[in-house]
Write a protein that holds these residues in place. Sequence first.
Motif, mmCIF file in Angstrom:
data_model
loop_
_atom_site.group_PDB
_atom_site.id
_atom_site.type_symbol
_atom_site.label_atom_id
_atom_site.label_comp_id
_atom_site.label_asym_id
_atom_site.label_seq_id
_atom_site.Cartn_x
_atom_site.Cartn_y
_atom_site.Cartn_z
ATOM 1 N N GLY A 240 0.960 -3.808 8.070
ATOM 2 C CA GLY A 240 -0.115 -4.236 8.956
ATOM 3 C C GLY A 240 0.406 -4.993 10.156
ATOM 4 O O GLY A 240 1.619 -5.096 10.388
ATOM 5 N N HIS A 241 -0.518 -5.551 10.938
ATOM 6 C CA HIS A 241 -0.142 -6.268 12.150
ATOM 7 C C HIS A 241 0.748 -7.461 11.783
ATOM 8 O O HIS A 241 0.448 -8.203 10.838
ATOM 9 C CB HIS A 241 -1.399 -6.756 12.870
ATOM 10 N N ALA A 246 2.074 -12.604 8.835
ATOM 11 C CA ALA A 246 2.681 -13.933 8.944
ATOM 12 C C ALA A 246 1.815 -15.028 8.329
ATOM 13 O O ALA A 246 2.344 -16.042 7.865
ATOM 14 C CB ALA A 246 2.963 -14.254 10.413
ATOM 15 N N ILE A 247 0.490 -14.836 8.304
ATOM 16 C CA ILE A 247 -0.390 -15.888 7.803
ATOM 17 C C ILE A 247 -0.996 -15.552 6.436
ATOM 18 O O ILE A 247 -1.776 -16.337 5.889
ATOM 19 C CB ILE A 247 -1.515 -16.224 8.820
ATOM 20 N N SER A 248 -0.645 -14.413 5.873
ATOM 21 C CA SER A 248 -1.213 -13.997 4.593
ATOM 22 C C SER A 248 -0.575 -14.754 3.429
ATOM 23 O O SER A 248 0.631 -14.993 3.416
ATOM 24 C CB SER A 248 -1.023 -12.495 4.380
ATOM 25 N N ASP A 249 -1.408 -15.112 2.449
ATOM 26 C CA ASP A 249 -0.894 -15.712 1.222
ATOM 27 C C ASP A 249 -0.190 -14.684 0.351
ATOM 28 O O ASP A 249 0.755 -15.004 -0.372
ATOM 29 C CB ASP A 249 -2.041 -16.345 0.418
ATOM 30 N N ARG A 250 -0.690 -13.446 0.412
ATOM 31 C CA ARG A 250 -0.098 -12.355 -0.344
ATOM 32 C C ARG A 250 -0.090 -11.097 0.508
ATOM 33 O O ARG A 250 -0.931 -10.946 1.407
ATOM 34 C CB ARG A 250 -0.894 -12.069 -1.625
ATOM 35 N N ILE A 251 0.832 -10.204 0.218
ATOM 36 C CA ILE A 251 0.879 -8.904 0.886
ATOM 37 C C ILE A 251 0.877 -7.832 -0.199
ATOM 38 O O ILE A 251 1.665 -7.896 -1.146
ATOM 39 C CB ILE A 251 2.118 -8.772 1.782
ATOM 40 N N ILE A 252 -0.042 -6.864 -0.057
ATOM 41 C CA ILE A 252 -0.160 -5.803 -1.051
ATOM 42 C C ILE A 252 0.158 -4.452 -0.408
ATOM 43 O O ILE A 252 0.276 -4.344 0.820
ATOM 44 C CB ILE A 252 -1.564 -5.772 -1.688
ATOM 45 N N ALA A 253 0.258 -3.434 -1.225
ATOM 46 C CA ALA A 253 0.611 -2.098 -0.751
ATOM 47 C C ALA A 253 -0.556 -1.442 -0.014
ATOM 48 O O ALA A 253 -1.696 -1.911 -0.048
ATOM 49 C CB ALA A 253 1.045 -1.230 -1.933
ATOM 50 N N THR A 254 -0.278 -0.350 0.624
ATOM 51 C CA THR A 254 -1.243 0.399 1.422
ATOM 52 C C THR A 254 -2.257 1.114 0.526
ATOM 53 O O THR A 254 -2.046 1.249 -0.689
ATOM 54 C CB THR A 254 -0.517 1.452 2.270
ATOM 55 N N PRO A 255 -3.361 1.620 1.126
ATOM 56 C CA PRO A 255 -4.323 2.391 0.324
ATOM 57 C C PRO A 255 -3.691 3.599 -0.363
ATOM 58 O O PRO A 255 -4.070 3.949 -1.488
ATOM 59 C CB PRO A 255 -5.374 2.820 1.349
#
Length: 281
Positions: A240-241, A246-255
């Motif tokens: 993603g952008h 940078a501000i996300s608590d978590r990052i998950i995979a794409t759809p």
Amino acid sequence: MTQDDSIYSLIALDIDGTMIGDDREVKPELVKAIARVKETGAVVSVSTGRTLTPALKIARESGASGPVICFQGAMTFDQVTKSALRHERLEADLAIRAIEGLKSSVPEVMMFLGDDVWVEKRSDWTDGYGQRMGVDIRDTDSLLNMADQLPTAIVGVGEPDVVGPLVLQLHKQMNGSALVTHSLPMFCEVEAIGAGKDLAVEHLANSLNISQDQVIAVGDGKGDQSMIKWAGLGVGIAGGHPDVLAISDRIIATPEERGLTHLLEELLEDGKLGPAQTGIN
């Protein structure tokens, strides 16, 4: 920021790049996961830059039955009462400034008014947009002459290398009087200053008596950044952008990799979802 002991009662989901991928399909496993989430008493709402009609379509297909946040937060629509809970519109002078600023830089300018999209000149792109989104494209001799009808949004469409600088330029020109957003590389969107996904999610949470730390927001685009930052648990999508990641608590995979489905299943397994707690303001 997320807390280990948090129980989440509201999940706000971006659509494109979050709930659905390039094939534009809501997968059965996501529908199943959302149904299980609702069984806990938690509310699932879509929160999208899309207009109302296509936002409602995805909400219904996915089973996300909570109020629909659309137009980048300019409108919140109750699926039960079939009425707007919140609707921020552009005043005429701001709509005029937005139209003039966009027309000077990009070939396509659209006015979103009611359930329709108005343009001064049709193109293959605008006709295709109408078909993809399920909205009617209407013709007008002058968008400027329609500014006093208080549109929900004005959107310019152009090449990403033009739109990027245009967003910054128009934001400066509006000087805080309107919200200028950039949900997709080819879109420059202008809404009322009271719009914004963060304000819409906050308003919805308050109306449901759900506190900020009980809210999850998931998205991938620049237009999702504010709600992801505001939520108790902000979740970005891989690829993603950069500002969102940078501000996300978590990052998950794409759809395509079922990232959202896996997140919901994990939260369910861990007992992290439930109804709003009474007495919370």
